[in-house]
Design an enzyme around this catalytic site. Sequence first.
Site, PDB file in Angstrom:
ATOM      1  N   MET A   1       8.373  11.043  68.906  1.00  0.00           N
ATOM      2  CA  MET A   1       8.040  12.398  68.459  1.00  0.00           C
ATOM      3  C   MET A   1       9.103  12.818  67.450  1.00  0.00           C
ATOM      4  O   MET A   1      10.289  12.870  67.767  1.00  0.00           O
ATOM      5  CB  MET A   1       8.015  13.343  69.669  1.00  0.00           C
ATOM      6  CG  MET A   1       7.764  14.793  69.327  1.00  0.00           C
ATOM      7  SD  MET A   1       7.422  15.799  70.811  1.00  0.00           S
ATOM      8  CE  MET A   1       8.884  15.539  71.796  1.00  0.00           C
TER       9      MET A   1
ATOM     10  N   ARG B   1       7.931  18.480  78.390  1.00  0.00           N
ATOM     11  CA  ARG B   1       8.770  19.460  79.082  1.00  0.00           C
ATOM     12  C   ARG B   1       8.748  19.239  80.584  1.00  0.00           C
ATOM     13  O   ARG B   1       9.791  19.338  81.247  1.00  0.00           O
ATOM     14  CB  ARG B   1       8.314  20.876  78.711  1.00  0.00           C
ATOM     15  CG  ARG B   1       8.752  21.263  77.317  1.00  0.00           C
ATOM     16  CD  ARG B   1       8.147  22.549  76.824  1.00  0.00           C
ATOM     17  NE  ARG B   1       8.722  22.871  75.517  1.00  0.00           N
ATOM     18  CZ  ARG B   1       8.321  23.845  74.734  1.00  0.00           C
ATOM     19  NH1 ARG B   1       7.315  24.629  75.116  1.00  0.00           N
ATOM     20  NH2 ARG B   1       8.906  24.062  73.572  1.00  0.00           N
TER      21      ARG B   1
ATOM     22  N   TYR C   1      17.229  19.542  75.098  1.00  0.00           N
ATOM     23  CA  TYR C   1      16.092  19.059  74.305  1.00  0.00           C
ATOM     24  C   TYR C   1      14.738  19.465  74.888  1.00  0.00           C
ATOM     25  O   TYR C   1      14.666  20.012  75.975  1.00  0.00           O
ATOM     26  CB  TYR C   1      16.169  17.566  74.024  1.00  0.00           C
ATOM     27  CG  TYR C   1      16.240  16.576  75.144  1.00  0.00           C
ATOM     28  CD1 TYR C   1      15.844  16.851  76.439  1.00  0.00           C
ATOM     29  CD2 TYR C   1      16.708  15.279  74.869  1.00  0.00           C
ATOM     30  CE1 TYR C   1      15.898  15.888  77.420  1.00  0.00           C
ATOM     31  CE2 TYR C   1      16.768  14.303  75.849  1.00  0.00           C
ATOM     32  CZ  TYR C   1      16.358  14.619  77.127  1.00  0.00           C
ATOM     33  OH  TYR C   1      16.418  13.652  78.100  1.00  0.00           O
ATOM     34  N   GLU C   2      13.702  19.224  74.085  1.00  0.00           N
ATOM     35  CA  GLU C   2      12.335  19.683  74.369  1.00  0.00           C
ATOM     36  C   GLU C   2      12.262  21.197  74.541  1.00  0.00           C
ATOM     37  O   GLU C   2      11.521  21.710  75.362  1.00  0.00           O
ATOM     38  CB  GLU C   2      11.774  18.981  75.609  1.00  0.00           C
ATOM     39  CG  GLU C   2      11.587  17.486  75.450  1.00  0.00           C
ATOM     40  CD  GLU C   2      10.770  17.115  74.235  1.00  0.00           C
ATOM     41  OE1 GLU C   2       9.903  17.911  73.827  1.00  0.00           O
ATOM     42  OE2 GLU C   2      10.985  16.023  73.688  1.00  0.00           O
ATOM     43  N   GLY C   3      13.031  21.906  73.731  1.00  0.00           N
ATOM     44  CA  GLY C   3      13.106  23.354  73.825  1.00  0.00           C
ATOM     45  C   GLY C   3      14.219  23.732  74.774  1.00  0.00           C
ATOM     46  O   GLY C   3      14.139  23.447  75.977  1.00  0.00           O
TER      47      GLY C   3
END
Length: 592
Positions: free
Chosen positions: A160, A301, A441-443
Site C-alpha cells: 500500500m 487498521r 501507522y495506519e492512521g
Amino acid sequence: MYKAPVEDIAFTLKHVAGLAPALAEGRLGDLSDDLVDAILSEAGRFATEEVAPLAEIGDRQGARLVDGKVIVPEGWDTLYRAWAEGGWNSLTASPDFGGQGLPHMLNVAALEMWNSGSMAFALGPTLTMGAVDALTAHGSEALKATYLPKMVSGEWTGTMNLTEPHAGSDLGVMKSRAERRDDGTYRIFGQKIYITWGEHDITDNIIHLVLARLPDAPAGTRGISLFLVPKFLVNADGSLGARNDLHCHSIEHKLGIHGSPTCTMIYGDGKFGDEPGAIGYLVGEENKGLACMFTMMNNARLAVGMQGVAICEAATQKAIQYAKDRTQGKAPGWTGSGMSPIIEHPDVARMLVTMKALTQGARAICYACAHATDIAHTAEGDEARHFAERAALLTPIAKSFATDAGVDVASLGIQVHGGMGFIEETGAARLWRDARIAPIYEGTNGIQAADLVTRKLPLSGGAQVRGFIAELKEIAEQVRASNLDGFGETAERLSASLADLEEATDWLLARLAAGEAEAALSGATPYQRLFGLTLTGAYLAKGALADEDHGRPERLALCRFAAENLIAETAALKDRVIRGADSLAAARMLFG
C-alpha cells in the site's frame, strides 16, 4: 519462548466475540466448530514452532539493501514459502480466486499468532491480504483475473503506497502523478516513503497499490486515483515480463520491526523500461481512489490492532515465565527456603495481572470488531447496516486501544524483568521496540480518536453507540444477577464505567450537534481510552459469565481485578472529555 494461547483465543472468539452463536445460527455457511478448532490449532502450532524461533534472527540481522536488492533475514524466505503453502494467505479470500472464504474472525485470530511469533515477518502477509481485499472490491475483471490468484496463494505479495515526504496523513497534498496513455494504461511518477515490504527477495513479483493524481484532477482528496503497479509486468499468458520502472531507493533504519523492509520507493525516474514512467492500471474510477484504498486501510487498521494484541500476549508470556524463574528477596508470607520468585511479590503480581487483563480486553475488542464485519457480510437489509455500523464504531477503538495496550504491556514486561529487561538478550526490549510503531501507522491513534468522535458516534443519529451501550449495560446486570462467587464489586464498578461512557458520549454528541467540533476533538483521545477500558471490563465480565460451566476460575479473578483496579480510570477520563477543552485552548499559548 512464545506459545500460542489457542484455548484463550478459541474461548474469546466463541463465547465473548460471538462466533459460537453465529455458528449455531448457520450464519457462516458450512463452517463447523471442529473446523474452527482445527484451524486455530494448526495456526498456533505454526506460529509457535516455525515463526517465533526466527523472530530474534530477524531483529538482529534486519532487512538489508544490497546492490538495489532487499535481502530479508536468514530463514525468512523458507518460512514464508511454508506459510504460503499452508494456505494461510487465503483464509478469507474469495473462492473465485483460490481463497477459502472463511470468516474474518478466524483470520484475525491467526494474525494474532503470526504477530506474536514475529510482528516484522507478519507485516508482509498482512499488507498482501489488504491489497487482495481492495483489488477484489474495486478492481476490473481483467485485473482480478491476472493478479488475484497469485496474490491469494501468496506467490506474489502486495503493498500500500500512500505516504510521501511532505504528505503524511494529509493525502490531499500528495504530489505523485499519473498520465493517461492511449492503450488504457497510465504512467506513474513520484516518491513514496514508509512502504512496508516494498521490496524483498521472497517472491517473484510485488504488486503495489499506489495513490496518484491525474493532471486534471480536482484539488484535495477528491482528486486522488488508485493504480495497480507491478514490479514486473505480466504477459498475456500470465508469465512475468519486463521490469517496471520502479525501484527501492533506500530502506529505513528503525526503532523496531527490523526484519520488515520499510522502503522509499521511486516510480518513473527512467531506471527501468524504454521510457520514464512506471506502468500502472486504474483500480476503480478516476479521482475516487481514496475510497478504494479505504477498503484496504480499514482492514489494515483492525490488523494493526491485532499486532497490539499479539505484542501484549508475547510480552505477558515472557514476563510471567521470567517472574517464575527469577528469585529476589522474600515476599510477604513466603515460607520456602532461600529467596522467593519475584512473582510472589505483590507489585510484580499487580503488573502481571494488569498485563493479562489488558491483553484479554484488547483481544476481545478486536475479535468483536471482526465478528461485526462477518455478520454485516452475511446479513441483509437493516441487520446488515446495523452490523456494518457496529464494525465501523469498533474499528478505531480496536486499532487504538489494542496498540496503546501493546506499548503499555511491553513496557510493563520490561519493568518485570528489571535491569535484564533493558538488556537485549532477554527479548523483552524487542517487543517494546516492535510495538511502538503500531499506534503511529495506519492512521495515528489521535486520528482514530477524531474518526471515532466525529464520524462514528453520529452513525444513525447516535442510535448505534447508544444501542451498544445498552447492550453493555445488560452484561453488568447479568453480573449483578448471577450467583457466581468471586465477582466482588464488578457489577457496581462496571455500571459506573458505563455511566461515565454514556455521559461522555451524550456530551460529545451535543457538542457536534452545536457545531463545537474543537471542543469535541479536544476530548477525543481520552474518550477513546474511556471506551476501550469500559469494553475491557464488559468483555471480561461476559467471559467470566460464559465460563461458569468450564471450571476456569481465573477468568472470574481476572474480571474482578480489572473491574476493581483498572476501569475506575473512566471517571477521570470522562472529566477530561467534558472539562478539558477550555484548559487545552488556554494552554496553547505555551507554544507561541
